[in-house]
Write an enzyme that holds these catalytic residues in place. Sequence first.
Site, PDB file in Angstrom:
ATOM      1  N   ASP A 107       0.693  -1.111  -0.007  1.00 30.57           N
ATOM      2  CA  ASP A 107       0.042  -0.087  -0.133  1.00 30.57           C
ATOM      3  C   ASP A 107       1.091   1.352  -0.032  1.00 30.57           C
ATOM      4  OD1 ASP A 107      -2.871   0.941   0.606  1.00 30.57           O
ATOM      5  OD2 ASP A 107      -1.733   2.027   1.929  1.00 30.57           O
ATOM      6  N   HIS A 305      -7.107  -6.308  -1.266  1.00 29.74           N
ATOM      7  CA  HIS A 305      -5.936  -5.286  -0.812  1.00 29.74           C
ATOM      8  C   HIS A 305      -4.892  -5.663   0.046  1.00 29.74           C
ATOM      9  CE1 HIS A 305      -4.358  -1.470  -1.258  1.00 29.74           C
ATOM     10  NE2 HIS A 305      -4.214  -1.321   0.104  1.00 29.74           N
TER      11      HIS A 305
END
Length: 328
Positions: A107, A305
Amino acid sequence: MPQPTAPSGPIHRLVPSPAGRTHLVEQGRGPLVLLVHGFPEGWYAWRHQLPALADAGHRAVALDVRGYGRSSRPAAVEAYRLLDLVEDAVAVVEALGERTAVIVGHDWGAGVAATSALLRPDVFRAVGLLSVPYTPPGGPKPTDVFARMGGDEEFYVSYFQTPGRAEAEIEPDVRGWLAGFYAALSPGTMPGPDAPSPYFVAPGGTLRDRFPAGRLPDWLGERELDVFAGEFERTGCTGALNRYRAMDRDWADLADHAGAAVTQPSLFIGGGLDASLNWLADAIEAYPVTLPGLRGSHIIDGAGHFVQQERPAEVNRLLTEWLASLDR
């Protein structure tokens, strides 16, 4: 004379850094691998990777990025620029008595890792990126780009820009907000394709309005959620959110590196259900130019994610195989 064995469990340490201190957790002995988390996480996001990398013969170190956990939390937004986070990463390598490291980020940590490799190739000999592809510096100002997204609705990055605004949504119920955020980005709990997007805020609304409720994603148990929530309940969320608020400063800081490639050996791992891969599909297609040292680009079907927490066995295999290839 027999060599001492490495401690079997993780060790917590505080080391000096430009912000004051960086908290890290290390496990194993061998070549240094620095693990950099994203939002809204902490070192604990790498709990599955620390023992796996240690078992594979590496000194695995997961840090709390400045603004998170037990690391320092400067007050000024400009203290969260990528340039500062690169300096923190270099300081960790030096504090551990090493000269070089492999850096792996997820991320926002992927951006930190890529920028660290770009600016300090003398220190970071290889770079792994999880969930967020590498995009070279340059192009339009980030906040201008995000402001044009969504029509009447507001993209979450724009929503995060005003100090105090997202904090007012998150901090009265950190645990509930985190549970909803993690669920919104995870397989099995993320909203369906016909549901309103959880990445956008309706006029007068909040992000939480569109989070799924009542179920944690399969990768996250109550105990794990307690760890993440406990840290943010103690520290607040401003330090973490300030990373978003420093994006335009990064754009100005890195203007001289517009279009620059990261040339060290690299790796990308993403989840097939992660919206980031759709938004940044062009960045992945550009890898032959932007990551000429790429040794593997892997999309894990059915993953979202938080790929290293959702699918730790697959991610650990890909990481350890790639790390082994660096010495061949």
